[in-house]
Scaffold this motif. Structure first.
Motif, PDB file in Angstrom:
ATOM      1  N   ALA A   1      87.032  16.551  39.423  1.00  0.00           N
ATOM      2  CA  ALA A   1      86.256  15.511  38.751  1.00  0.00           C
ATOM      3  C   ALA A   1      85.981  15.913  37.307  1.00  0.00           C
ATOM      4  O   ALA A   1      85.624  17.058  37.023  1.00  0.00           O
ATOM      5  CB  ALA A   1      84.955  15.277  39.502  1.00  0.00           C
ATOM      6  N   SER A   2      86.153  14.966  36.403  1.00  0.00           N
ATOM      7  CA  SER A   2      85.941  15.254  34.984  1.00  0.00           C
ATOM      8  C   SER A   2      84.458  15.296  34.648  1.00  0.00           C
ATOM      9  O   SER A   2      83.636  14.616  35.270  1.00  0.00           O
ATOM     10  CB  SER A   2      86.633  14.197  34.124  1.00  0.00           C
ATOM     11  OG  SER A   2      86.323  14.382  32.755  1.00  0.00           O
TER      12      SER A   2
ATOM     13  N   ALA B   1      84.478  20.073  27.970  1.00  0.00           N
ATOM     14  CA  ALA B   1      84.878  19.486  29.248  1.00  0.00           C
ATOM     15  C   ALA B   1      86.389  19.456  29.416  1.00  0.00           C
ATOM     16  O   ALA B   1      86.897  19.320  30.527  1.00  0.00           O
ATOM     17  CB  ALA B   1      84.313  18.069  29.379  1.00  0.00           C
ATOM     18  N   GLY B   2      87.112  19.569  28.316  1.00  0.00           N
ATOM     19  CA  GLY B   2      88.569  19.540  28.386  1.00  0.00           C
ATOM     20  C   GLY B   2      89.130  18.127  28.425  1.00  0.00           C
ATOM     21  O   GLY B   2      88.386  17.143  28.426  1.00  0.00           O
ATOM     22  N   TYR B   3      90.441  18.053  28.456  1.00  0.00           N
ATOM     23  CA  TYR B   3      91.109  16.761  28.494  1.00  0.00           C
ATOM     24  C   TYR B   3      90.760  16.029  29.792  1.00  0.00           C
ATOM     25  O   TYR B   3      90.481  16.642  30.821  1.00  0.00           O
ATOM     26  CB  TYR B   3      92.622  16.926  28.441  1.00  0.00           C
ATOM     27  CG  TYR B   3      93.194  17.348  27.108  1.00  0.00           C
ATOM     28  CD1 TYR B   3      92.552  18.275  26.293  1.00  0.00           C
ATOM     29  CD2 TYR B   3      94.405  16.835  26.674  1.00  0.00           C
ATOM     30  CE1 TYR B   3      93.092  18.671  25.087  1.00  0.00           C
ATOM     31  CE2 TYR B   3      94.963  17.227  25.464  1.00  0.00           C
ATOM     32  CZ  TYR B   3      94.299  18.158  24.671  1.00  0.00           C
ATOM     33  OH  TYR B   3      94.832  18.557  23.480  1.00  0.00           O
ATOM     34  N   ILE B   4      90.820  14.689  29.729  1.00  0.00           N
ATOM     35  CA  ILE B   4      90.732  13.866  30.916  1.00  0.00           C
ATOM     36  C   ILE B   4      92.080  13.151  31.049  1.00  0.00           C
ATOM     37  O   ILE B   4      92.670  12.753  30.041  1.00  0.00           O
ATOM     38  CB  ILE B   4      89.565  12.857  30.811  1.00  0.00           C
ATOM     39  CG1 ILE B   4      89.325  12.170  32.166  1.00  0.00           C
ATOM     40  CG2 ILE B   4      89.783  11.843  29.700  1.00  0.00           C
ATOM     41  CD1 ILE B   4      88.042  11.337  32.177  1.00  0.00           C
TER      42      ILE B   4
ATOM     43  N   ASP C   1      87.354   6.655  38.672  1.00  0.00           N
ATOM     44  CA  ASP C   1      88.170   6.787  39.877  1.00  0.00           C
ATOM     45  C   ASP C   1      89.647   7.009  39.563  1.00  0.00           C
ATOM     46  O   ASP C   1      90.370   7.604  40.365  1.00  0.00           O
ATOM     47  CB  ASP C   1      88.019   5.547  40.767  1.00  0.00           C
ATOM     48  CG  ASP C   1      86.651   5.477  41.434  1.00  0.00           C
ATOM     49  OD1 ASP C   1      85.898   6.464  41.314  1.00  0.00           O
ATOM     50  OD2 ASP C   1      86.338   4.434  42.050  1.00  0.00           O
ATOM     51  N   GLU C   2      90.106   6.525  38.415  1.00  0.00           N
ATOM     52  CA  GLU C   2      91.519   6.658  38.040  1.00  0.00           C
ATOM     53  C   GLU C   2      91.791   7.947  37.253  1.00  0.00           C
ATOM     54  O   GLU C   2      92.916   8.184  36.833  1.00  0.00           O
ATOM     55  CB  GLU C   2      91.966   5.459  37.205  1.00  0.00           C
ATOM     56  CG  GLU C   2      92.060   4.147  37.976  1.00  0.00           C
ATOM     57  CD  GLU C   2      93.321   4.072  38.829  1.00  0.00           C
ATOM     58  OE1 GLU C   2      94.250   4.872  38.607  1.00  0.00           O
ATOM     59  OE2 GLU C   2      93.373   3.200  39.723  1.00  0.00           O
ATOM     60  N   TRP C   3      90.740   8.794  37.066  1.00  0.00           N
ATOM     61  CA  TRP C   3      90.864   9.914  36.156  1.00  0.00           C
ATOM     62  C   TRP C   3      90.479  11.235  36.822  1.00  0.00           C
ATOM     63  O   TRP C   3      89.737  11.267  37.801  1.00  0.00           O
ATOM     64  CB  TRP C   3      89.975   9.687  34.926  1.00  0.00           C
ATOM     65  CG  TRP C   3      90.359   8.457  34.176  1.00  0.00           C
ATOM     66  CD1 TRP C   3      90.002   7.166  34.463  1.00  0.00           C
ATOM     67  CD2 TRP C   3      91.197   8.377  33.016  1.00  0.00           C
ATOM     68  NE1 TRP C   3      90.556   6.295  33.553  1.00  0.00           N
ATOM     69  CE2 TRP C   3      91.287   7.010  32.656  1.00  0.00           C
ATOM     70  CE3 TRP C   3      91.863   9.324  32.237  1.00  0.00           C
ATOM     71  CZ2 TRP C   3      92.035   6.588  31.562  1.00  0.00           C
ATOM     72  CZ3 TRP C   3      92.593   8.892  31.139  1.00  0.00           C
ATOM     73  CH2 TRP C   3      92.679   7.540  30.815  1.00  0.00           C
TER      74      TRP C   3
END
Length: 289
Positions: A116-117, A132-135, A107-109
C-alpha cells in the motif's frame, strides 16, 4: 575508283546496320519501360475494378477488404464522451476508459514493492509524500492514451528543479516531466512537459502554482529485437490542451545519469506500470484515466 565505290558502299551498309541496331535498342527499351509502367500501374491500382464507365475501389483493412463507402463495413463502437474539468471540479472519463484514479481510493495503485502506498488522499486528489517513493498502477500498460491532471504547490518554495517536481512515467520508464515552470527558470529539457533529458516542449503552457493542469498523452511503446531497440517510442502530448510534442520519436531513455547524462534504451517487457514520481515536493494528482 571501283575500290572507292565499294568502300563507300561498305560504310553505308555499316551505318545502316548501326542505325538498325540503335532503333532496335530504343524499341526494346521502350517495350521494357512500357512493361514496367504497366506493372507499376497494376501495383498502384490493385483494388480498382472498372465495369464500363463505373469505378469500384476497395481498401484492405484490419477487418477485411471493403468497397469504398461500403454500408456493410463495421462501424466504431459507440461511447459516451467525458466532460471537461474545471478548477473546482474534475471532469469525467469517456465510457470506454480505464479509470485509474477518481479521487476516492488508491485501489488501482501500489508502491514499487507491491505494498500500500503512503501517498495521501484528500478532497478528491492524491498527494505525494516526501520519502514515500513512487506510486504505480497495479495494471500493466504498453502503448496507450493517458489523461492525468496535476497541481504543483500553491505555496511556492525552491527554484529550478526543486520547485513542484514530479513526473509521469509511461511503462515505469519514460518520463513526462511535471514541474512548476511558471516563472521558474530551469534547463529546457527538464521543464514541465519535457520528455526528460530528451525533448523540449514546443511551448511553455504552465498555469500558475496551485492551479489544476492536465496532460493528454498518446504513447506508442518501443519494441526490441536481439537485445536492441527495434522501433523507438513516440509521444504526442497536450499540456492544458496545447500541443507540446507532436509524434516525437524518443531517441533513448529518460533516466537521470548525472548533471549532463541520460539513460539509453534498455530492453524491457511489453507492458509495465504507469508511475507517478515522488521527488520530495507535495504535488497533487486527480482524474487519471
Amino acid at each position: 575508283r571501283g575500290s572507292w565505290v565499294l568502300g563507300l558502299w561498305s560504310s553505308v551498309l555499316k551505318g545502316l546496320a548501326m542505325v538498325r541496331t540503335a532503333v532496335f535498342s530504343v524499341a526494346a527499351v521502350c517495350l521494357v519501360l512500357m512493361f514496367v509502367g504497366c506493372q507499376e500501374a497494376q501495383q498502384q491500382e490493385p483494388d480498382i475494378v472498372r465495369v464500363g464507365d463505373k469505378v469500384f475501389q476497395y481498401v484492405q483493412t484490419d477487418t477485411g477488404r471493403w468497397l469504398i463507402h461500403d454500408m456493410n463495413r463495421p462501424t466504431p463502437d459507440i461511447i459516451t464522451p467525458g466532460t471537461e474539468s474545471t478548477q473546482d471540479t474534475p471532469g469525467t472519463a469517456p465510457s470506454d476508459a480505464i479509470v485509474l484514479f477518481d479521487g476516492k481510493d488508491l485501489d488501482e495503485w501500489t508502491d514499487t514493492k507491491g505494498q500500500a502506498s503512503k501517498w495521501v488522499i484528500q478532497d478528491g486528489f492524491m498527494e505525494s509524500v516526501k520519502g514515500a517513493g513512487y506510486i504505480q498502477t497495479k495494471r500493466l500498460f504498453g502503448s496507450c492514451q493517458l489523461h492525468v491532471e496535476f497541481a504543483t504547490p500553491s505555496n511556492v518554495q525552491g527554484s529550478s528543479q526543486g520547485r513542484g517536481n514530479s513526473g509521469v512515467f509511461l511503462m515505469n520508464t519514460y518520463e513526462v516531466q511535471v514541474l512548476d515552470s511558471y516563472d521558474n527558470v530551469t534547463y529546457a529539457d527538464g521543464q514541465c512537459g519535457a520528455l526528460y533529458g530528451r525533448a523540449v516542449p514546443l511551448v511553455n503552457a504552465c498555469r500558475k502554482p496551485g492551479q489544476w493542469q492536465s496532460f493528454d498523452i498518446i504513447f506508442h511503446r518501443p519494441t526490441f529485437k536481439d537485445g536492441k531497440v527495434d522501433r523507438k517510442a513516440t509521444f504526442t502530448v497536450f499540456h492544458n490542451g496545447v500541443p507540446i510534442h507532436n509524434h516525437v520519436e524518443l531517441q533513448g531513455g529518460t533516466g537521470w545519469r548525472g548533471p549532463h547524462a541520460i539513460s539509453d534504451y534498455e530492453p524491457h517487457a511489453d507492458a509495465l506500470p504507469i508511475a507517478l514520481q515522488d521527488h520530495g515536493n507535495p504535488v497533487r494528482y486527480r482524474n487519471i484515466w
